[in-house]
Write an enzyme that holds these catalytic residues in place. Structure first.
Site, PDB file in Angstrom:
ATOM      1  N   TYR A  32      -0.586  -1.675   7.917  1.00  0.00           N
ATOM      2  CA  TYR A  32       0.339  -0.839   8.691  1.00  0.00           C
ATOM      3  C   TYR A  32      -0.403   0.262   9.420  1.00  0.00           C
ATOM      4  CZ  TYR A  32       0.197   3.075   5.317  1.00  0.00           C
ATOM      5  OH  TYR A  32      -0.204   4.147   4.548  1.00  0.00           O
ATOM      6  N   LYS A 147      -6.039  -0.359   5.593  1.00  0.00           N
ATOM      7  CA  LYS A 147      -4.734   0.322   5.544  1.00  0.00           C
ATOM      8  C   LYS A 147      -3.653  -0.690   5.160  1.00  0.00           C
ATOM      9  CE  LYS A 147      -2.206   3.963   8.027  1.00  0.00           C
ATOM     10  NZ  LYS A 147      -2.129   4.909   6.936  1.00  0.00           N
ATOM     11  N   GLU A 179      -9.413  11.332  -1.717  1.00  0.00           N
ATOM     12  CA  GLU A 179      -8.492  11.711  -0.632  1.00  0.00           C
ATOM     13  C   GLU A 179      -7.147  12.108  -1.214  1.00  0.00           C
ATOM     14  OE1 GLU A 179      -7.927   8.383   2.087  1.00  0.00           O
ATOM     15  OE2 GLU A 179      -7.867   6.970   0.435  1.00  0.00           O
ATOM     16  N   LEU A 203      -9.530   5.904   3.217  1.00  0.00           N
ATOM     17  CA  LEU A 203      -9.180   5.420   4.555  1.00  0.00           C
ATOM     18  C   LEU A 203      -9.920   6.302   5.561  1.00  0.00           C
ATOM     19  CD1 LEU A 203      -7.286   3.471   6.153  1.00  0.00           C
ATOM     20  CD2 LEU A 203      -5.851   5.472   6.497  1.00  0.00           C
TER      21      LEU A 203
END
Ligand code: PDD
Length: 283
Positions: A32, A147, A179, A203
């Site tokens: 996505y 992702k 993250e 990411l």
């Protein structure tokens, strides 16, 4: 009621349907992108579609979606829903096939869906006041560079943080911050701006990449390397980056107040520079 996009068609949100055999549903076999919309225009669109291609390639999807087609349905969704500020969520699944752990060897038609969601981006409360984060263990898989919609642990982490009165979770592997639940992490210590290096454990954020450029423009040096929970708790400033949060100041990490407990000056100048650039390049 919103109009959404599904496999080439625009439908009312309660009329768009996906098969129960879709591999996105059964295996999270899907990728996505979230692109922000400001003044009805798309921010960093090109980078988002390039990353979508990368995610699909990493999962060995056999077909890619044409970028002009993606741009066309993004623009149409903005128009149909009269979206001024918010985001467009786009998801591509491998497609519909009988359930099997063995991925289909033949090319199958991917499922493509997209929808709009309104959100305050420029004048958000979080940008004005900053947010509080807690740290917890990063228990996700080791391909966070793709992702995918395999987001359950990130969602559990965020929920644990909000249940404890924080706004988000920063995740740790061996004491190092990887993250946030849906954002990249940054700290500033004695004028050194630091963000974690990009590898398979995070990411590689579009906003992160653009903020690196903005920092250069402001003559700020950024060090891209691992930092620990202790480094973060004793930072002078901290912030996180993502498409819909842009640059969001962090004013508390666990029980430690960051700086004077208000958004820091470097963070504010980077956010201003990012917004200036975003408005210039929006399409
Ligand atoms: N999340 N890291 C993770 C785990 C993310 O989910 C995201 C984005 C980022 C920041 O990437 P970018 O700057 O390209 O948005 C980093 C989006 C916004 C989401 O899932 O809603």
């Amino acid at each position: 009621m919103r109009q959404v996009y599904i496999n080439g068609e625009f439908k009312k949100e309660d009329e768009a349907k996906v098969s129960i055999f879709d591999r996105g549903l059964l295996f999270s076999d899907s990728v996505y992108e979230v692109t922000s919309v400001i003044n009805s225009k798309l921010i960093d669109f090109k980078y988002h579609v390039e990353r979508l291609d990368r995610s699909m390639n990493e999962l060995k999807f056999k077909t890619l979606i044409d970028h002009d087609e993606i741009l066309a349905f993004h623009r149409k969704l903005i128009e149909l829903n009269n979206l001024k500020e918010g985001m467009i969520y786009t998801q591509v699944t491998r497609g519909v096939v009988d359930r099997s752990f063995d991925m289909p060897k033949q090319a199958i038609k991917p499922t493509v869906l997209a929808f709009t969601q309104e959100k305050k981006i420029l004048e958000s409360d979080t940008a004005k006041n900053g947010i509080k984060v807690m740290t917890l263990e990063d228990m996700r898989w080791k391909r966070n560079d793709i992702k995918t919609t395999q987001l359950l642990y990130a969602s559990m982490a965020k929920s644990e943080a909000t249940a404890k009165g924080f706004d988000d979770a920063w995740m740790l592997r061996q004491g190092y911050v990887t993250e946030g639940s849906s954002n990249n992490v940054w700290i500033i210590r004695s004028k050194n701006i630091m963000t974690r290096q990009s590898d398979n454990l995070i990411l590689s954020g579009i906003t992160r990449a653009v903020v690196l450029e903005c920092a250069k423009k402001l003559d700020y040096e950024v060090i891209t390397k691992n930092f620990t929970k202790v480094d973060a708790e004793s930072a002078d400033e901290a912030f996180m980056t993502s498409a819909t949060g842009l640059i969001t100041p962090v004013v508390k990490i666990n029980s430690s107040q960051i700086g004077d407990g208000k958004p820091g000056n470097f963070t504010k100048s980077l956010r201003a520079e990012y917004i200036k650039r975003a408005l210039e390049i929006a399409i």
